[in-house]
Structure formats: structure tokens, C-alpha cells
Design a protein around this motif. Sequence first.
Motif, PDB file in Angstrom:
ATOM      1  N   VAL A  57      44.708   4.891 -38.957  1.00 43.20           N
ATOM      2  CA  VAL A  57      45.933   4.587 -39.164  1.00 43.20           C
ATOM      3  C   VAL A  57      46.769   4.321 -38.193  1.00 43.20           C
ATOM      4  CG1 VAL A  57      47.779   5.233 -40.351  1.00 43.20           C
ATOM      5  CG2 VAL A  57      45.746   5.645 -41.669  1.00 43.20           C
ATOM      6  N   GLY A  58      46.576   5.215 -36.881  1.00 42.74           N
ATOM      7  CA  GLY A  58      47.286   4.992 -35.705  1.00 42.74           C
ATOM      8  C   GLY A  58      47.019   3.811 -35.096  1.00 42.74           C
ATOM      9  N   ALA A  59      45.944   3.189 -35.255  1.00 44.96           N
ATOM     10  CA  ALA A  59      45.537   1.849 -34.649  1.00 44.96           C
ATOM     11  C   ALA A  59      46.161   0.796 -35.346  1.00 44.96           C
ATOM     12  CB  ALA A  59      44.243   2.037 -34.390  1.00 44.96           C
ATOM     13  N   MET A  60      46.668   0.850 -36.473  1.00 46.84           N
ATOM     14  CA  MET A  60      46.983  -0.154 -37.341  1.00 46.84           C
ATOM     15  C   MET A  60      48.439  -0.670 -36.819  1.00 46.84           C
ATOM     16  SD  MET A  60      46.133   1.130 -41.189  1.00 46.84           S
ATOM     17  CE  MET A  60      46.420  -0.428 -41.881  1.00 46.84           C
ATOM     18  N   SER A  61      48.479  -1.947 -36.919  1.00 47.90           N
ATOM     19  CA  SER A  61      49.806  -2.693 -36.520  1.00 47.90           C
ATOM     20  C   SER A  61      50.557  -2.670 -37.746  1.00 47.90           C
ATOM     21  CB  SER A  61      49.544  -4.281 -36.126  1.00 47.90           C
ATOM     22  OG  SER A  61      49.117  -5.130 -37.383  1.00 47.90           O
ATOM     23  N   ALA A  62      51.926  -3.030 -37.435  1.00 42.88           N
ATOM     24  CA  ALA A  62      53.002  -3.009 -38.400  1.00 42.88           C
ATOM     25  C   ALA A  62      52.348  -4.243 -39.628  1.00 42.88           C
ATOM     26  CB  ALA A  62      54.264  -3.386 -37.848  1.00 42.88           C
ATOM     27  N   GLU A  63      52.042  -5.327 -39.210  1.00 43.83           N
ATOM     28  CA  GLU A  63      51.451  -6.247 -39.985  1.00 43.83           C
ATOM     29  C   GLU A  63      50.425  -5.868 -40.663  1.00 43.83           C
ATOM     30  OE1 GLU A  63      52.283  -6.816 -36.473  1.00 43.83           O
ATOM     31  OE2 GLU A  63      54.006  -7.751 -36.770  1.00 43.83           O
ATOM     32  N   GLN A  64      49.487  -4.920 -40.137  1.00 41.61           N
ATOM     33  CA  GLN A  64      48.380  -4.635 -41.088  1.00 41.61           C
ATOM     34  C   GLN A  64      48.883  -3.496 -42.171  1.00 41.61           C
ATOM     35  OE1 GLN A  64      46.092  -3.025 -37.322  1.00 41.61           O
ATOM     36  NE2 GLN A  64      44.390  -4.423 -38.149  1.00 41.61           N
ATOM     37  N   LEU A  65      49.830  -2.636 -41.850  1.00 45.07           N
ATOM     38  CA  LEU A  65      50.499  -1.986 -42.781  1.00 45.07           C
ATOM     39  C   LEU A  65      51.055  -2.603 -43.822  1.00 45.07           C
ATOM     40  CD1 LEU A  65      52.055   0.647 -40.201  1.00 45.07           C
ATOM     41  CD2 LEU A  65      50.127   1.150 -41.800  1.00 45.07           C
ATOM     42  N   GLU A  66      51.568  -3.823 -43.827  1.00 46.66           N
ATOM     43  CA  GLU A  66      52.015  -4.508 -44.750  1.00 46.66           C
ATOM     44  C   GLU A  66      51.229  -5.643 -45.551  1.00 46.66           C
ATOM     45  OE1 GLU A  66      55.519  -5.173 -45.539  1.00 46.66           O
ATOM     46  OE2 GLU A  66      56.215  -3.556 -44.126  1.00 46.66           O
ATOM     47  N   GLN A  67      49.802  -5.413 -45.320  1.00 53.63           N
ATOM     48  CA  GLN A  67      48.806  -6.212 -45.795  1.00 53.63           C
ATOM     49  C   GLN A  67      48.804  -5.823 -47.124  1.00 53.63           C
ATOM     50  OE1 GLN A  67      47.231  -9.173 -44.745  1.00 53.63           O
ATOM     51  NE2 GLN A  67      48.717  -9.020 -43.097  1.00 53.63           N
ATOM     52  N   PRO A  68      48.572  -6.718 -48.354  1.00 50.12           N
ATOM     53  CA  PRO A  68      48.330  -6.329 -49.695  1.00 50.12           C
ATOM     54  C   PRO A  68      46.965  -5.665 -49.764  1.00 50.12           C
ATOM     55  CG  PRO A  68      48.161  -8.746 -49.591  1.00 50.12           C
ATOM     56  CD  PRO A  68      48.470  -8.355 -48.086  1.00 50.12           C
ATOM     57  N   THR A  69      46.774  -4.780 -50.922  1.00 55.28           N
ATOM     58  CA  THR A  69      45.765  -4.251 -51.116  1.00 55.28           C
ATOM     59  C   THR A  69      45.638  -4.093 -52.693  1.00 55.28           C
ATOM     60  OG1 THR A  69      43.624  -2.672 -50.709  1.00 55.28           O
ATOM     61  CG2 THR A  69      45.857  -1.986 -50.511  1.00 55.28           C
ATOM     62  N   ARG A  70      44.607  -3.516 -53.308  1.00 55.86           N
ATOM     63  CA  ARG A  70      44.575  -3.118 -54.570  1.00 55.86           C
ATOM     64  C   ARG A  70      44.062  -1.463 -54.576  1.00 55.86           C
ATOM     65  NH1 ARG A  70      46.061  -5.483 -59.065  1.00 55.86           N
ATOM     66  NH2 ARG A  70      44.548  -4.919 -60.642  1.00 55.86           N
ATOM     67  N   LEU A  71      44.887  -0.766 -55.113  1.00 57.67           N
ATOM     68  CA  LEU A  71      44.594   0.716 -55.473  1.00 57.67           C
ATOM     69  C   LEU A  71      45.076   1.222 -56.945  1.00 57.67           C
ATOM     70  CD1 LEU A  71      44.030   3.514 -53.874  1.00 57.67           C
ATOM     71  CD2 LEU A  71      46.490   3.644 -53.420  1.00 57.67           C
TER      72      LEU A  71
ATOM     73  N   SER B 255      51.277   2.077 -48.625  1.00 59.41           N
ATOM     74  CA  SER B 255      51.707   2.609 -49.784  1.00 59.41           C
ATOM     75  C   SER B 255      50.220   3.470 -50.047  1.00 59.41           C
ATOM     76  CB  SER B 255      51.608   1.534 -51.087  1.00 59.41           C
ATOM     77  OG  SER B 255      51.842   1.982 -52.255  1.00 59.41           O
ATOM     78  N   VAL B 256      49.137   3.064 -49.727  1.00 52.00           N
ATOM     79  CA  VAL B 256      47.964   3.698 -49.791  1.00 52.00           C
ATOM     80  C   VAL B 256      48.104   5.163 -48.934  1.00 52.00           C
ATOM     81  CG1 VAL B 256      45.527   4.039 -49.170  1.00 52.00           C
ATOM     82  CG2 VAL B 256      46.354   1.767 -49.812  1.00 52.00           C
ATOM     83  N   LEU B 257      48.948   5.093 -47.826  1.00 45.95           N
ATOM     84  CA  LEU B 257      49.126   6.244 -47.090  1.00 45.95           C
ATOM     85  C   LEU B 257      49.897   7.455 -47.786  1.00 45.95           C
ATOM     86  CD1 LEU B 257      49.801   4.882 -43.668  1.00 45.95           C
ATOM     87  CD2 LEU B 257      47.546   5.978 -44.616  1.00 45.95           C
ATOM     88  N   VAL B 258      50.768   6.757 -48.582  1.00 44.77           N
ATOM     89  CA  VAL B 258      51.734   7.595 -49.605  1.00 44.77           C
ATOM     90  C   VAL B 258      50.689   8.348 -50.762  1.00 44.77           C
ATOM     91  CG1 VAL B 258      53.349   7.624 -51.472  1.00 44.77           C
ATOM     92  CG2 VAL B 258      53.676   6.070 -49.601  1.00 44.77           C
ATOM     93  N   GLN B 259      49.761   7.602 -51.287  1.00 44.59           N
ATOM     94  CA  GLN B 259      48.902   8.253 -52.049  1.00 44.59           C
ATOM     95  C   GLN B 259      47.802   9.148 -51.407  1.00 44.59           C
ATOM     96  OE1 GLN B 259      48.386   8.074 -55.477  1.00 44.59           O
ATOM     97  NE2 GLN B 259      46.773   9.561 -55.279  1.00 44.59           N
ATOM     98  N   LEU B 260      47.468   8.907 -50.212  1.00 47.39           N
ATOM     99  CA  LEU B 260      46.707   9.877 -49.393  1.00 47.39           C
ATOM    100  C   LEU B 260      47.522  11.249 -49.371  1.00 47.39           C
ATOM    101  CD1 LEU B 260      44.605   9.029 -46.427  1.00 47.39           C
ATOM    102  CD2 LEU B 260      45.765  10.916 -46.505  1.00 47.39           C
ATOM    103  N   VAL B 261      48.578  11.331 -48.906  1.00 51.50           N
ATOM    104  CA  VAL B 261      49.334  12.257 -48.707  1.00 51.50           C
ATOM    105  C   VAL B 261      49.786  13.191 -50.014  1.00 51.50           C
ATOM    106  CG1 VAL B 261      51.589  13.305 -47.679  1.00 51.50           C
ATOM    107  CG2 VAL B 261      50.304  11.648 -46.332  1.00 51.50           C
ATOM    108  N   ALA B 262      50.079  12.246 -51.131  1.00 54.02           N
ATOM    109  CA  ALA B 262      50.184  12.892 -52.365  1.00 54.02           C
ATOM    110  C   ALA B 262      48.971  13.813 -52.670  1.00 54.02           C
ATOM    111  CB  ALA B 262      50.765  12.009 -53.326  1.00 54.02           C
ATOM    112  N   HIS B 263      47.942  13.083 -52.960  1.00 53.88           N
ATOM    113  CA  HIS B 263      46.667  13.408 -53.090  1.00 53.88           C
ATOM    114  C   HIS B 263      46.259  14.713 -52.387  1.00 53.88           C
ATOM    115  CE1 HIS B 263      42.378  13.843 -52.916  1.00 53.88           C
ATOM    116  NE2 HIS B 263      42.488  13.638 -54.273  1.00 53.88           N
ATOM    117  N   MET B 264      46.462  14.792 -51.145  1.00 54.57           N
ATOM    118  CA  MET B 264      46.039  15.699 -50.332  1.00 54.57           C
ATOM    119  C   MET B 264      47.027  16.934 -50.490  1.00 54.57           C
ATOM    120  SD  MET B 264      45.910  16.013 -46.235  1.00 54.57           S
ATOM    121  CE  MET B 264      47.294  15.200 -45.835  1.00 54.57           C
ATOM    122  N   ASN B 265      48.288  16.798 -50.850  1.00 57.06           N
ATOM    123  CA  ASN B 265      49.323  17.863 -51.039  1.00 57.06           C
ATOM    124  C   ASN B 265      49.133  18.497 -52.401  1.00 57.06           C
ATOM    125  OD1 ASN B 265      50.317  18.048 -48.572  1.00 57.06           O
ATOM    126  ND2 ASN B 265      51.957  16.506 -49.086  1.00 57.06           N
TER     127      ASN B 265
END
Length: 179
Positions: A125-139, A148-158
Motif C-alpha cells: 500500500v505504501g508503494a501505491m501512487s495516488a492514481e492507483q489508490l483511485e483505480q476502480p475495483t470490485r469488492l 475503499s478496500v483499505l477501509v474494509q481491511l481496517v474495519a475487518h481487522m478491528n
Amino acid sequence: MKITRALLLATMVLVPIAAPAQGPAPVASAVRDELMAQFNMSMRKFIALANAMPADRFEWKPEKDAMPVGLVYAHVAHYNYYYTSTAMGIAAPAGMKLDTLENLRDKAQLVALLRNSADHVRRSVGAMSAEQLEQPTRLYGRDVQHWSVLVQLVAHMNEHLGQSIAYARSNGVVPPWSQ
């Protein structure tokens, strides 16, 4: 005159003052940085709790159908790899078999797995550019952006951190950060 003041006041309230354009890149980077700060804080707690839990309690569970302690730790590590690889397209480390992670029960292996999965998320995640963070995906059947995947990752972990704290306290283990 009253109408003019009312229109002026309405305009001031309803029309935002122009701010310098930031665009999505700085926002995505700021979101990533905040989510990674939350991730790091929670992972430190997870690893400290896994270290504090006695090895003979890794098979303990509060009831027949609940996840045992060790499986919760393996499950969190599994999803650290899963969210980054499956939803964000970042390859898991060579030889990493996600389908077997949740079979681990040895304390030393599970603590190492938590650490390694956390390092993987940080590097990836640290190596991702801002543009990569904005890329669409399916979750989970939804179209979202990578951040938004990072939001889910942190919510799941917590969610599982709370579960693990309850498991620890049920076994007489006080979370190290609250002593």
C-alpha cells in the motif's frame, strides 16, 4: 434591501468559497496515510496480544461454533493478503498459499504470519501512487476504489481485534497496551 441581504447571505452559505483545487490525488494519499496509521496501530495491538496469549490457549474458543484464538489470528493475516491481492491486484509473496493459512495453529508461526502479513500490507500500500489508490475495483459485489478496500481491511481487522481482546480477557490475559 432586505431581499438583497437575504440573497447575499444565501449565496455566502450555499456557494462555497473557491479553494485551491486539490484533486483526487492528494485526497487519496491522505486517506491512505490515515488508514495506514489506523492499520499500524491495530496491527501492533494484534501482535502484542498474540504474543501475550499463552500457546496452550490458541485452540480455545468460547463455544463450539466460534473461531478458536489461533484461527482468528490466521484469519486476519489471510485477509491482509486477500484484500491487497484479490481486490487491489497486488501479488502475494511467492509461495504464499492463502487457502492454507487458516490451518496454522502454532503460536510462533501465527505471530510470524501476522507480522509478515502486516509488512506485506505496509510495503504494498505504501508503494501505491495516488492514481492507483483511485483505480476502480470490485469488492463484495460493489464497484469501489482501491482506497475503499483499505477501509474494509481496517474495519475487518478491528472487528477481530475486539473479538481477540474478549478472548484474551476470557482467558485471564490483560491486553499489554492497557496494563
